[in-house]
Design a protein around this motif. Structure first.
Motif, PDB file in Angstrom:
ATOM      1  N   PRO A 213       0.820  -1.226   0.000  1.00 30.44           N
ATOM      2  CA  PRO A 213       0.000   0.000   0.000  1.00 30.44           C
ATOM      3  C   PRO A 213       0.848   1.267   0.000  1.00 30.44           C
ATOM      4  O   PRO A 213       0.463   2.273  -0.605  1.00 30.44           O
ATOM      5  CB  PRO A 213      -0.821  -0.130   1.284  1.00 30.44           C
ATOM      6  N   THR A 587      -4.143  -3.622  -5.013  1.00 34.26           N
ATOM      7  CA  THR A 587      -3.647  -3.626  -3.631  1.00 34.26           C
ATOM      8  C   THR A 587      -4.640  -4.312  -2.699  1.00 34.26           C
ATOM      9  O   THR A 587      -4.257  -5.056  -1.792  1.00 34.26           O
ATOM     10  CB  THR A 587      -3.387  -2.187  -3.159  1.00 34.26           C
ATOM     11  N   TYR A 588      -5.928  -4.080  -2.940  1.00 33.27           N
ATOM     12  CA  TYR A 588      -6.951  -4.739  -2.108  1.00 33.27           C
ATOM     13  C   TYR A 588      -7.002  -6.245  -2.385  1.00 33.27           C
ATOM     14  O   TYR A 588      -7.011  -7.064  -1.460  1.00 33.27           O
ATOM     15  CB  TYR A 588      -8.317  -4.116  -2.355  1.00 33.27           C
ATOM     16  N   SER A 591      -4.012  -8.119  -0.904  1.00 37.09           N
ATOM     17  CA  SER A 591      -3.615  -7.625   0.415  1.00 37.09           C
ATOM     18  C   SER A 591      -3.224  -8.747   1.372  1.00 37.09           C
ATOM     19  O   SER A 591      -2.640  -8.489   2.414  1.00 37.09           O
ATOM     20  CB  SER A 591      -4.758  -6.804   1.034  1.00 37.09           C
ATOM     21  N   THR A 612     -13.041   0.750  -1.929  1.00 35.52           N
ATOM     22  CA  THR A 612     -11.618   1.076  -2.131  1.00 35.52           C
ATOM     23  C   THR A 612     -11.422   1.875  -3.410  1.00 35.52           C
ATOM     24  O   THR A 612     -10.706   2.890  -3.433  1.00 35.52           O
ATOM     25  CB  THR A 612     -10.789  -0.217  -2.193  1.00 35.52           C
TER      26      THR A 612
END
Length: 727
Positions: A213, A587-588, A591, A612
């Motif tokens: 992140p 990124t989500y 994760s 997000t």
């Protein structure tokens, strides 16, 4: 008096342009008639010509201005036109020679104006010669000659420099024009800006890993900052090079077909127009074109994607290590074919839109080209990231349809059957794909762009030599062209014939490469943080290889003007916006220590993913506004130069219309000698005119000096002493 000749002209026998006239598939009498029209058209606009033989049934026409006076007048008209359109701040000197002395010609300006004399329509003072079109279909190309001394120095200098200075860019602008100079300026700025993400990306790769992140946030901020910085840099360079607002001077296309003629309510002139509403309706066809391109290219890419998944992760039989390259072979074969066909469709659609000016036509074509490049460049990674990773367990059981590709090599049916349960996606697949596009594909493109054309050209020359030698041995060789050349011209003509056979340099192709590369950085570098490291190495080489390509493998570019990189700037902005979305989504999704979903969509919380994306996009919009505002507050050399030019224009105007002493104090009354005669004359003048209250009011103090004395006295009387102030 003529302006001094440059070293380029002296080395090239004072030749400014060469016109290659080819008559391969034309009747001899028709070719002679068309050639006569060509020479007459050039002579009418004041251009002198010399003719020599060329390669492969062609004639080379060498062109230069017939008289210095006529050429100087063309320069002056061009500069006045710039002033009228606001490109130049000050009006050129009315004396043509004074104008050329105060602002000497650059090579680029000289070549540009002569190119206008050759190609502009007759009603605009040109010969109206447009290569390969209409009556000029036999005119193959119009090109200036290379400056060999400069090219050699250019390559040597750049090969030893890490960073280019603004003076290096000025030199490119003076010789090759602003359009090419803007490309090198953009690539150089992009290269310098990559230093920070390269260092940070390497650190993130060592310390944070993929899908960090922190790296995602820094990368998005970098992309926004770079695009906003480049917008300001474009403005500064436009001012520095004197081309700010040059886009307002547009050249009408010969192919433009007007629908009606109307009278301009402002100028009273008759103008040809094509209804904007009708063009807008034709532009709407871009939507089905985009859908068609997406379906055609997307289907091919998706099919090869499915085959590749099947062969690499389902098939478990003989020759697996070889068969996995089958999808790459299919893409390499069919993507260029389909892209060529779709580009032809885009060109026809662009022609159908009937743009009035060349600039608008090229901008519209760039938008259509970007759609094709976007699909072919980014769709494979999108499929992996947002189809294979989340939905792998649902898709793989249906990949048996691609078993035909490996059936001849399988030993039994089990090797071709996808597992119904227990299938695990390959978490490293996305990273390997990004590495391919950001490293391997860059190397392949470099080879195709630089090395392959050079090898092909050398091979073709070698083949021609062998063919000539064999013909000579059989006694049937035709006399060579060089045999009829004068000794003092032989070397020069050999070089010109070689340049006539070279390809025409298209700066749009190189700009497209850089924009597509930036897209990988904005969209997917969070997958592999070493992406900017790869790009900074590639771009250092790219800057030098492009210089070599222009010097050796291409005809010298015609020095067109521009005040920006054109519609590619909009593409950069779009990619930055889309990057804020894709980076947040990736990124989500990944994760969980970078492993990503396990191929089952029920493990993904849709509301969290959408939230997000929503917040990421809106934060991007706020950050972009803040960065744009911050950059606008920073002064720059370009802005200072513009303010200085405006001040000098105002000062010059005041001096010309109000005199040199327009801003000076009026003469002092104290300097006037007071005599008896002067007092009697003042009294007489006062008695001749009727005095009113206003006359008495304004007659108490004579001049600004008496006003100063009276004012000081009032201040002295009314102001309190220091002691009273303290009490």
């Amino acid at each position: 008096m003529a302006p001094p000749k440059s070293s380029t002209l002296q080395a090239n026998f004072d030749v400014d342009y060469v016109i290659s006239y080819r008559f391969t598939d034309v009747d001899k009498s028709d070719a002679q008639t068309a050639f006569e029209r060509l020479i007459e058209a050039l002579a009418r606009v004041g251009l002198a010509t010399e003719v020599r033989s060329g390669e492969n049934q062609s004639v080379l026409v060498f062109v230069k201005p017939a008289s210095d006076k006529r050429f100087n007048d063309a320069v002056y008209r061009s500069r006045v036109k710039d002033w009228l359109y606001g490109v130049r701040a000050a009006q050129p000197d009315k004396e043509t020679q004074n104008s050329l002395t105060s602002q000497p010609l650059t090579e680029a300006e000289r070549y540009r104006i002569i190119h206008h004399m050759i190609t502009y329509p007759q009603d605009e003072g040109g010969a109206g010669i447009t290569p390969k079109k209409g009556e000029w279909k036999n005119v193959e190309s119009i090109f200036p000659l290379h400056d060999k001394a400069f090219n050699k120095k250019w390559i040597q200098t750049w090969s030893t420099q890490t960073f280019l200075k603004v003076e290096d860019l000025d030199q490119i602008r003076d010789l090759l024009g602003e359009k090419v100079a803007f490309y090198f300026a953009f690539t150089q700025s992009y290269f310098q800006f990559l230093i920070f993400p390269a260092a940070f990306g390497f650190s993130a790769w060592v310390l944070l890993g993929s899908f960090s992140p922190i790296y995602a946030i820094v990368n998005c901020l970098w992309c926004v900052t770079f695009v906003e910085y480049w917008k300001r840099q474009e403005l500064d360079l436009g001012i520095r090079w004197g081309v700010k607002g040059v886009a307002a001077i547009q050249q009408k296309r010969r192919e433009f077909q007007h629908e009606k003629e109307v009278t301009d309510p402002v100028t009273g002139e008759t103008v040809q127009i094509f209804p904007a509403t009708k063009r807008l309706g034709r532009q709407a066809l871009q939507i089905p074109f985009a859908i068609l391109a997406s379906l055609v290219l997307g289907s091919l890419i998706a099919t090869c994607f499915g085959i590749e998944i099947f062969l690499s992760e389902v098939y478990n039989g003989p020759l697996k290590s070889v068969l996995v390259y089958l999808p790459t072979g299919l893409l390499t074969t069919f993507i260029p074919i389909l892209s060529t066909l779709l580009t032809e469709v885009a060109t026809r659609l662009n022609n159908y839109e009937n743009w009035e000016t060349t600039e608008n036509y090229e901008a519209a074509m760039t938008q259509k080209t970007f759609i094709l490049n976007f699909i072919t460049s980014y769709l494979p990674i999108f499929l992996t990231a947002f189809v294979y990773v989340p939905f792998g367990s649902l898709i793989v059981p249906y990949l048996d349809v691609f078993s035909l590709t490996a059936r001849p090599f399988a030993e039994h049916v089990g090797q071709l059957t996808a597992p119904k349960v227990g299938f695990e996606i390959n978490p490293a697949r996305l990273r390997k794909q990004v590495i391919y596009f950001t490293v391997t594909a860059q190397i392949v493109n470099f080879a195709l762009e630089t090395i392959v054309p050079y090898v092909k050209r050398q091979g073709f020359h070698k083949y021609q030599e062998m063919k000539t030698e064999r013909a000579a041995k059989r006694g049937g060789a035709a006399p060579g062209l060089a045999e009829n050349d004068l000794p003092e011209e032989a070397e020069f003509l050999a070089r010109v014939r070689g340049e006539a056979e070279l390809d025409v340099y298209n700066v749009t192709t190189d700009l497209r490469e850089m924009v597509v590369q930036f897209g990988y950085m904005a969209l997917f570098s969070v997958v592999w943080p070493l992406t900017p490291v790869s790009f900074i190495i590639n771009n250092w080489i790219e800057l030098r290889s492009d210089a070599v390509k222009i010097c050796i493998e291409m005809q010298r570019p015609t020095p067109y003007r521009a005040d920006s990189i054109g519609p590619w700037l909009d593409s950069l902005t779009f990619l930055t916006w889309l990057g804020s979305i894709t980076t947040a989504a990736l990124t989500y999704l990944f994760s969980n220590d970078g492993l990503g979903p396990d191929g089952t969509p029920n493990t993904i919380k849709g509301w969290a993913l959408l939230l997000t994306i929503f917040f990421s996009e809106h934060i991007y919009l706020v950050v972009r506004l803040a960065i744009r505002l911050a950059i606008s507050k920073i002064d720059s050399p370009g802005m200072e130069k513009e303010r200085a030019e405006r001040f000098m224009v105002r000062k010059r105007y005041l001096q010309e219309n109000m005199g040199e002493d327009a801003l000076e104090l009026p003469p002092s009354y104290a300097e006037e000698k007071i005599t008896k005669a002067s007092l009697e004359e003042a009294a007489r003048q006062g008695s001749l005119r009727t005095s009113g209250p206003s006359d008495h009011f304004w007659g108490r103090q004579r001049g600004w000096e008496e006003s100063v004395i009276v004012g000081k006295g009032l201040i002295e009387t009314m102001a309190p002493d220091e002691g009273k102030k303290q009490r």
